[in-house]
Design a protein around this motif. Structure first.
Motif, PDB file in Angstrom:
ATOM      1  N   LEU A   1      57.722  79.354  74.943  1.00 26.93           N
ATOM      2  CA  LEU A   1      57.888  78.342  73.895  1.00 26.93           C
ATOM      3  C   LEU A   1      59.142  77.510  74.123  1.00 26.93           C
TER       4      LEU A   1
ATOM      5  N   GLY B   1      59.118  73.546  74.891  1.00 27.70           N
ATOM      6  CA  GLY B   1      59.878  72.658  74.017  1.00 27.70           C
ATOM      7  C   GLY B   1      60.834  71.788  74.803  1.00 27.70           C
TER       8      GLY B   1
ATOM      9  N   LEU C   1      60.843  68.373  72.665  1.00 22.13           N
ATOM     10  CA  LEU C   1      60.589  68.473  71.233  1.00 22.13           C
ATOM     11  C   LEU C   1      61.909  68.554  70.485  1.00 22.13           C
TER      12      LEU C   1
ATOM     13  N   LEU D   1      60.154  73.088  66.408  1.00 19.32           N
ATOM     14  CA  LEU D   1      58.797  73.568  66.206  1.00 19.32           C
ATOM     15  C   LEU D   1      58.836  74.761  65.260  1.00 19.32           C
ATOM     16  N   ARG D   2      57.698  75.011  64.608  1.00 17.59           N
ATOM     17  CA  ARG D   2      57.559  76.149  63.709  1.00 17.59           C
ATOM     18  C   ARG D   2      56.258  76.850  64.035  1.00 17.59           C
TER      19      ARG D   2
ATOM     20  N   ASP E   1      61.222  79.339  63.394  1.00 20.81           N
ATOM     21  CA  ASP E   1      61.665  77.948  63.490  1.00 20.81           C
ATOM     22  C   ASP E   1      62.587  77.845  64.690  1.00 20.81           C
TER      23      ASP E   1
END
Length: 155
Positions: free
Chosen positions: A16, A20, A25, A28-29, A38
């Motif tokens: 992740l 990201g 990004l 993100l959640r 989070d």
């Protein structure tokens, strides 16, 4: 990642964070039942988790704002252009097309995706070095999913 009402594995957290970073990004959640995570990709430590989880980070300090990082300069992912089953060899029993640490040239096939009995070669668009293969042979991948991280050769 398989669905389960439990925290992610360390490998899933790392994936992740890598995605990201690659897709730049802001945050993100992830929410699964009473558990959520989070993650903020901005400067400073802004990671939180619920349901008694803790996420500890170790290693070197993040770069100062404005300081170039490999993700900002030459590292990017090669993504699947179509959905299908990924093959990492040219044929069964053959060696892997590429491996982490291997230097490649533009046009090198890094994976093959099978969709509806059609094979699509996934080729590198630049010279560089394979940083990591993000999928396993036989995985079902979606269009746009990162398959391989590559560090471009400096010009």
């Amino acid at each position: 990642m398989a669905y389960r009402n439990a925290p992610l594995t360390l490998s899933e957290y790392e994936d992740l964070l890598r995605l990201g970073r690659d897709y730049r990004l802001d945050a993100l959640r992830i929410h699964r039942g009473d558990w959520y995570l989070d993650v903020s990709f901005g400067p400073g430590p802004a990671i939180s988790a619920s349901a008694g989880d803790s996420l500890r980070t170790e290693g070197p300090e993040p770069p100062a704002p404005g300081q170039a990082t490999p993700a900002d300069t030459v590292t990017h992912s090669i993504v699947a252009p179509v959905s299908g089953i990924v093959h990492l060899t040219a044929a069964p029993g053959e060696p892997a097309l590429v491996a982490a640490g291997e230097k490649i040239t533009a046009g090198t096939t890094v994976a093959v995706i099978e969709a509806m009995k059609m094979m699509t070669n996934i080729d590198s668009e630049c010279d560089g070095m394979i940083v990591e293969v993000l999928v396993a042979a036989g995985d079902m991948v979606a269009a746009g999913q990162p398959l391989v991280l590559i560090r471009e050769a400096e010009a």
